[in-house]
Design a protein around this motif. Structure first.
Motif, short mmCIF file in Angstrom:
data_model
loop_
_atom_site.label_atom_id
_atom_site.label_comp_id
_atom_site.label_asym_id
_atom_site.label_seq_id
_atom_site.Cartn_x
_atom_site.Cartn_y
_atom_site.Cartn_z
N VAL A 142 0.85 -1.20 0.00
CA VAL A 142 0.00 0.00 0.00
C VAL A 142 0.88 1.25 0.00
O VAL A 142 0.68 2.18 -0.80
CB VAL A 142 -0.95 0.01 1.21
N MET A 143 1.87 1.27 0.88
CA MET A 143 2.72 2.46 1.00
C MET A 143 3.54 2.69 -0.26
O MET A 143 3.61 3.81 -0.79
CB MET A 143 3.66 2.32 2.20
N SER A 144 4.18 1.64 -0.77
CA SER A 144 5.06 1.82 -1.94
C SER A 144 4.26 2.28 -3.15
O SER A 144 4.71 3.15 -3.91
CB SER A 144 5.81 0.53 -2.24
N ILE A 163 13.59 3.31 -9.49
CA ILE A 163 14.87 2.94 -8.89
C ILE A 163 14.88 3.24 -7.40
O ILE A 163 15.25 2.39 -6.57
CB ILE A 163 16.04 3.67 -9.58
N VAL A 164 14.45 4.44 -7.02
CA VAL A 164 14.49 4.79 -5.59
C VAL A 164 13.50 3.97 -4.79
O VAL A 164 13.78 3.58 -3.64
CB VAL A 164 14.26 6.31 -5.40
N LEU A 165 12.36 3.63 -5.37
CA LEU A 165 11.39 2.81 -4.66
C LEU A 165 11.91 1.39 -4.44
O LEU A 165 11.76 0.83 -3.35
CB LEU A 165 10.06 2.78 -5.42
N THR A 166 12.50 0.81 -5.47
CA THR A 166 13.01 -0.56 -5.32
C THR A 166 14.22 -0.60 -4.40
O THR A 166 14.44 -1.59 -3.70
CB THR A 166 13.37 -1.17 -6.68
N CYS A 167 15.01 0.47 -4.39
CA CYS A 167 16.18 0.51 -3.51
C CYS A 167 15.79 0.71 -2.06
O CYS A 167 16.50 0.27 -1.15
CB CYS A 167 17.14 1.62 -3.94
N SER A 168 14.66 1.38 -1.82
CA SER A 168 14.28 1.70 -0.45
C SER A 168 13.19 0.80 0.11
O SER A 168 13.12 0.60 1.33
CB SER A 168 13.82 3.15 -0.36
N LEU A 169 12.33 0.24 -0.75
CA LEU A 169 11.19 -0.53 -0.28
C LEU A 169 11.08 -1.91 -0.93
O LEU A 169 10.01 -2.49 -0.95
CB LEU A 169 9.89 0.26 -0.54
N GLY A 170 12.19 -2.42 -1.43
CA GLY A 170 12.13 -3.69 -2.15
C GLY A 170 12.49 -4.93 -1.36
O GLY A 170 12.30 -6.04 -1.84
N MET A 171 13.01 -4.78 -0.15
CA MET A 171 13.54 -5.93 0.58
C MET A 171 12.46 -6.90 1.03
O MET A 171 12.64 -8.12 0.99
CB MET A 171 14.35 -5.47 1.80
N ASN A 172 11.31 -6.39 1.46
CA ASN A 172 10.28 -7.26 2.02
C ASN A 172 9.70 -8.25 1.02
O ASN A 172 9.55 -9.44 1.31
CB ASN A 172 9.14 -6.42 2.60
N SER A 173 9.37 -7.75 -0.17
CA SER A 173 8.68 -8.63 -1.11
C SER A 173 8.93 -8.29 -2.58
O SER A 173 8.18 -8.70 -3.45
CB SER A 173 7.16 -8.59 -0.85
N CYS A 226 8.82 -5.35 -4.04
CA CYS A 226 8.27 -4.06 -4.47
C CYS A 226 7.52 -4.16 -5.80
O CYS A 226 7.82 -3.45 -6.76
CB CYS A 226 9.40 -3.03 -4.58
N ALA A 227 6.50 -5.02 -5.85
CA ALA A 227 5.76 -5.23 -7.09
C ALA A 227 5.06 -3.95 -7.55
O ALA A 227 5.25 -3.49 -8.67
CB ALA A 227 4.73 -6.34 -6.90
N MET A 228 4.18 -3.39 -6.72
CA MET A 228 3.46 -2.14 -6.99
C MET A 228 2.62 -2.20 -8.27
O MET A 228 2.21 -1.16 -8.79
CB MET A 228 4.44 -0.95 -7.10
N ASN A 229 2.39 -3.39 -8.77
CA ASN A 229 1.71 -3.52 -10.06
C ASN A 229 1.00 -4.87 -10.12
O ASN A 229 1.65 -5.91 -10.29
CB ASN A 229 2.75 -3.42 -11.19
#
Length: 282
Positions: free
Chosen positions: A158-160, A193-203, A205-208
């Protein structure tokens, strides 16, 4: 209230064409998942987290540049839904867009599997695995880290996605600090790039939703089996539902806190606003 009743500049409306985002998703997934496949199947010799992050971001940029002028640059159902909710896209077009996005993602995943088929077979001795040291299902769809709960994962998505849509609305807002015409896809790529670098570790960062569900359906058919829907404590629905909610949240947040506070367009600027190289005509 403003978001639903104000006059929407023509620059935010989709061109009245019958083309759909199938080509964008096909190209996006073929290039994006190809980056993951190269990193995983080479066991890190030809890529890693940064090449995947940059590669996926550039895949978004290229996909929008190639087909955006035809179908509007929609490669994400969360974006399409947010634009419907905020009056930028007709609701009647939403089902067509989502179906095309899913189909494009499915075909893109199939293309990656075909190109790297021999590498897949060599990597795990002919076995297509979902978990374990030779897992390859995560090349196509996202799966949660072992420590991640569904609630935490849902909040993550939700956040990403909210941040993604908030920033996209800013990038394509002609009354904000505008990106030079023609460079908007690059700005979106940098955002990814910044989203995957900052919020990608958990799962991941699909966002789609289409980027996740389309390839997941392909893996279920191609040999990984129906466990792709039960792995990670039945994780599959989270990257579908959460981004849709997050996208709407991000779009509405931008409108309420930024867009409605713009001053009126000054004389002489009207044509410039309507000629903005917008998201839906990229």
């Amino acid at each position: 209230m403003y978001a639903f009743s104000c006059t929407i500049p023509a620059a935010w409306l989709l061109p009245d064409k019958h083309c759909t985002p199938l080509n964008e998703l096909l190209l996006f997934l073929a290039l994006g998942c190809g980056c993951v496949a190269q990193a995983v199947l080479s066991r890190g010799a030809h890529g890693g987290p940064m090449t995947v992050s940059v590669g996926f971001a550039m895949a978004v940029t290229i996909a929008v540049y190639v087909s955006g002028g035809i179908s509007g640059g929609h490669i994400n159902p969360a974006v399409s839904l947010a634009m419907c909710v905020t009056g930028r896209l007709k609701w009647t077009k939403l089902p067509i867009y989502i179906l095309a996005q899913l189909l494009g993602a499915f075909v893109g995943a199939a293309a990656v599997f075909g190109i790297y088929y021999d590498a897949f077979m060599e990597y795990s001795n002919g076995t297509l695995e979902i978990t374990g040291p030779n897992a390859t299902a995560h090349i196509f769809a996202t799966y949660p880290a072992p420590y991640l709960s569904l609630i935490n994962g849902f909040a993550d998505q939700v956040m990403s996605t909210a941040v993604l849509l908030l920033a996209i609305f800013a990038i394509f807002d002609p009354r904000n600090n505008r990106v030079p015409k023609g460079l908007e896809p690059i700005a979106v790529g940098l955002l990814i790039i910044v989203l995957t670098c900052s919020l990608g570790m958990n799962s991941g960062c699909a966002m789609n939703p289409a980027r996740d569900l389309g390839p997941r359906l392909f893996t279920a058919i191609a040999g990984w089996g129906m466990e792709v829907f039960t792995a990670g404590n039945n994780w599959w629905w989270v990257p579908i539902v959460a981004p849709m909610l997050g996208g709407v949240l991000g779009a509405i947040t931008y409108i309420i806190f930024i867009e409605i506070h713009h001053s009126d367009t000054h004389p002489g600027e009207e044509n410039d606003v309507y000629d903005k190289y917008e998201l839906t005509n990229m």
